[in-house]
Each structure stands twice: as structure tokens, then as C-alpha cells.
Design a protein around this motif. Sequence first.
Motif, short mmCIF file in Angstrom:
data_model
loop_
_atom_site.label_atom_id
_atom_site.label_comp_id
_atom_site.label_asym_id
_atom_site.label_seq_id
_atom_site.Cartn_x
_atom_site.Cartn_y
_atom_site.Cartn_z
N LEU A 36 43.92 40.18 40.88
CA LEU A 36 42.84 39.51 40.29
C LEU A 36 41.80 38.63 41.13
CD1 LEU A 36 44.91 37.48 37.37
CD2 LEU A 36 43.50 39.25 37.06
N ARG A 37 42.20 38.36 42.20
CA ARG A 37 41.30 37.92 43.15
C ARG A 37 40.25 38.80 43.89
NH1 ARG A 37 45.81 35.36 46.46
NH2 ARG A 37 46.29 33.51 45.39
N GLY A 38 40.69 40.14 43.95
CA GLY A 38 39.75 41.13 44.15
C GLY A 38 38.86 41.62 43.09
N ARG A 39 39.45 41.57 41.82
CA ARG A 39 38.72 42.05 40.73
C ARG A 39 37.77 40.85 40.54
NH1 ARG A 39 36.66 45.27 38.45
NH2 ARG A 39 36.70 45.74 36.06
N VAL A 40 37.96 39.75 40.76
CA VAL A 40 36.81 38.56 40.42
C VAL A 40 35.66 38.86 41.43
CG1 VAL A 40 36.48 36.05 41.04
CG2 VAL A 40 38.52 36.74 39.71
N HIS A 41 36.21 39.24 42.76
CA HIS A 41 35.04 39.34 43.62
C HIS A 41 34.14 40.65 43.50
CE1 HIS A 41 35.16 36.21 47.08
NE2 HIS A 41 36.70 36.20 46.43
N CYS A 42 35.03 41.64 42.90
CA CYS A 42 34.42 42.98 42.27
C CYS A 42 33.21 42.75 41.25
CB CYS A 42 35.47 43.95 42.34
SG CYS A 42 34.95 45.62 41.52
N LEU A 43 33.84 41.97 40.21
CA LEU A 43 33.10 41.63 39.26
C LEU A 43 31.53 40.82 39.63
CD1 LEU A 43 35.75 41.03 36.43
CD2 LEU A 43 34.06 43.02 36.59
N SER A 44 31.91 39.85 40.57
CA SER A 44 30.84 39.15 40.89
C SER A 44 29.89 39.66 41.89
CB SER A 44 31.71 37.86 41.63
OG SER A 44 30.39 36.74 41.94
N HIS A 45 30.19 40.29 42.73
CA HIS A 45 29.46 40.89 43.65
C HIS A 45 28.94 42.51 43.22
CE1 HIS A 45 30.49 37.78 46.17
NE2 HIS A 45 31.84 38.13 46.50
N ASP A 46 29.69 43.25 42.95
CA ASP A 46 29.10 44.62 42.70
C ASP A 46 28.49 44.56 41.29
OD1 ASP A 46 30.49 45.15 45.11
OD2 ASP A 46 32.33 46.10 43.99
N GLU A 47 28.91 43.77 40.32
CA GLU A 47 28.24 43.89 39.04
C GLU A 47 27.35 42.71 38.75
OE1 GLU A 47 30.91 45.06 35.61
OE2 GLU A 47 32.23 46.36 37.21
N ASN A 48 27.50 41.96 39.66
CA ASN A 48 26.59 40.63 39.41
C ASN A 48 26.75 39.73 38.37
OD1 ASN A 48 25.16 41.23 42.11
ND2 ASN A 48 23.93 42.78 41.31
N LEU A 49 27.90 39.65 37.94
CA LEU A 49 28.16 38.79 36.86
C LEU A 49 28.24 37.42 37.21
CD1 LEU A 49 31.05 41.05 35.34
CD2 LEU A 49 28.68 41.08 34.69
N SER A 50 27.94 36.45 36.26
CA SER A 50 28.34 34.96 36.44
C SER A 50 29.61 34.81 36.20
CB SER A 50 27.45 34.27 35.32
OG SER A 50 28.06 34.41 34.08
N VAL A 51 30.09 33.50 36.58
CA VAL A 51 31.52 32.98 36.62
C VAL A 51 31.84 33.13 35.11
CG1 VAL A 51 32.92 31.00 36.89
CG2 VAL A 51 31.25 31.60 38.70
N ARG A 52 31.12 32.81 34.11
CA ARG A 52 31.59 32.81 32.59
C ARG A 52 31.68 34.37 32.23
NH1 ARG A 52 31.78 28.02 30.44
NH2 ARG A 52 30.60 26.19 31.41
N GLN A 53 30.87 35.05 32.68
CA GLN A 53 31.13 36.65 32.32
C GLN A 53 32.15 37.19 32.98
OE1 GLN A 53 27.20 37.85 33.67
NE2 GLN A 53 26.48 37.84 31.80
N VAL A 54 32.56 36.71 34.14
CA VAL A 54 33.79 37.16 35.03
C VAL A 54 35.16 36.93 34.02
CG1 VAL A 54 35.44 36.92 36.82
CG2 VAL A 54 33.11 37.41 37.25
N VAL A 55 34.95 35.45 33.49
CA VAL A 55 36.33 35.01 32.87
C VAL A 55 36.33 35.94 31.50
CG1 VAL A 55 37.10 33.09 31.44
CG2 VAL A 55 36.21 32.87 33.76
#
Length: 100
Positions: A36-55
Motif C-alpha cells: 500500500l505504501r508503494g501504491r500510494v507513492h505510485c498514484l501520487s507521483h506517477d499519476e499526479n493524484l491528490s491525497v483525496r484522489q489516492v484515498v
Amino acid sequence: MTAAGQTRQTFLKRVIGQDGKTYPPRRMSKLDREFLRGRVHCLSHDENLSVRQVVARLADDHGVQRSVGWVFDVLRNYRCTACVQVVPSAAPEHLSEVDQ
């Protein structure tokens, strides 16, 4: 995607606590937390999602509900290679030299 090329799906049933909030029925394994930590970083950095979008994406894709604070904490405290490249390792030259 896992190393074997299979999509990893985590489906957790939820337990309602005495405070009315939902919680996972068991503690997540270390491997699941790392995923999940890796997935959070992937969504945040690679897909440029906000924190709420990651959730929202974690809930939609993996069935895992995490708070905005948890995601923010993961992004702040667990560094990936993209995080390390963004954070400067030393003070800029104009701030490190004192005019005499």
C-alpha cells in the motif's frame, strides 16, 4: 502488478467499531502495508493524484479504506526514489554563505 504479472487485489471486510467507524477485521501484514505504501507513492507521483484522489483510488481498486492523514503520513515519512530526487540534500548556495 506483482512481479509475476498478476494483478494484486486486496478485499477486506469491514468491522464497525463502538464509535461507529469502520475498521479492518485484522491487522494488515507487513507485506500488505509495504504494498500500500508503494501504491500510494505510485498514484501520487506517477499519476499526479491528490491525497483525496489516492484515498478514493485505494478504495476503488483494492477495497482498502485509509484516511487522508494516513496517506499524507506515508507520503511524508516513507521516501521513495521520486521523493528523494525532489528534496534537496543541502541548503542552496545563497543561503549557506553568510555575507561578511
